[in-house]
Enzyme design. Structure first.
Site, PDB file in Angstrom:
ATOM      1  CB  CYS A 286       4.889 -10.986  -2.863  1.00 43.24           C
ATOM      2  SG  CYS A 286       4.022 -12.554  -2.896  1.00 43.24           S
TER       3      CYS A 286
ATOM      4  NE  ARG B  73       1.439 -15.951 -10.953  1.00 35.58           N
ATOM      5  CZ  ARG B  73       1.068 -17.227 -10.910  1.00 35.58           C
ATOM      6  NH1 ARG B  73       1.763 -18.089 -10.187  1.00 35.58           N
ATOM      7  NH2 ARG B  73       0.021 -17.653 -11.592  1.00 35.58           N
TER       8      ARG B  73
ATOM      9  CB  THR C  95      -8.757 -11.009   6.915  1.00 32.33           C
ATOM     10  OG1 THR C  95      -7.555 -10.413   6.398  1.00 32.33           O
ATOM     11  CG2 THR C  95      -8.470 -11.729   8.224  1.00 32.33           C
TER      12      THR C  95
ATOM     13  CG  HIS D  48      -5.173  -6.643   5.002  1.00 35.85           C
ATOM     14  ND1 HIS D  48      -5.373  -5.293   5.188  1.00 35.85           N
ATOM     15  CD2 HIS D  48      -3.843  -6.822   4.834  1.00 35.85           C
ATOM     16  CE1 HIS D  48      -4.198  -4.671   5.132  1.00 35.85           C
ATOM     17  NE2 HIS D  48      -3.260  -5.577   4.913  1.00 35.85           N
TER      18      HIS D  48
ATOM     19  CG  LEU E 280      -2.133  -0.949   1.111  1.00 37.78           C
ATOM     20  CD1 LEU E 280      -2.923  -0.942   2.409  1.00 37.78           C
ATOM     21  CD2 LEU E 280      -3.026  -0.602  -0.070  1.00 37.78           C
TER      22      LEU E 280
END
Length: 183
Positions: free
Chosen positions: A83, A129, A89, A91, A60
């Protein structure tokens, strides 16, 4: 599990002037972040560009760091790396959606950003990845940023021919039918 499906990769862009890229990473999963960084650095260096690196606590904060950097430094482009692995949850959805949306908004404002923030269901998916010898999403994000820098430079010198004319050119003013009033 990730697939080995083949996909097309654009040729690496070339530059006639130096390119400086900022890699912004959240090392929440250090080993995954390190692989993403290694892939990004290799791609940037292969294009003859230089890079700098900053770390943020989480995904974020990455768009905010890029926004601050754009206002206070002189980078040509940005690579966002991190990542997010699904947990128990909601979140996960917040972090994935909000970080991606914020990066997209910065891009729409003209910043050249390659988004390499992985959003996965499992650690195994992230490992594949992030691996520079496998899917190399860090390198892919760096390539995206470099392609955007090349595009921005290509169009930087072009004018759409709109807006105000430089002083000294004849300009027809409103209500001036014979051209006697010039700017």
């Amino acid at each position: 599990m990730a697939t080995a499906e083949q996909h097309y990769i654009l040729p690496r862009p070339s530059f006639d002037k130096p390119v400086k890229i900022l890699i912004v990473v959240s090392p929440y999963y250090r080993d995954i972040a390190d692989n993403l960084i290694n892939g990004a650095k290799a791609e940037i260096e292969a294009a003859g560009a230089t890079w700098d690196l900053v770390e943020m606590p989480g995904a974020l904060e990455i768009p905010t760091a890029i926004g601050i950097s754009d206002r206070r430094s002189n980078f040509d482009g940005y690579v966002a790396l991190g990542c997010v692995i699904r947990g128990e949850t909601t979140h996960y959805e917040t972090v994935c959606n909000d970080s991606s949306r914020a990066l997209q908004l910065l891009g729409l404002q003209g910043l050249c950003i390659g988004n390499g923030i992985l959003t996965v269901e499992t650690r195994a998916q992230a490992e594949v990845r992030a691996d520079p010898d496998d899917q190399n999403k860090g390198g892919g994000a760096a390539a995206a940023a470099l392609h955007l820098v090349a595009l921005a430079r290509k169009w930087a010198q072009q004018s759409k021919g709109i807006g105000f004319k430089p002083k000294g050119q004849d300009t027809l003013m409103a209500g001036d039918t014979d051209g006697s009033n010039h700017a």
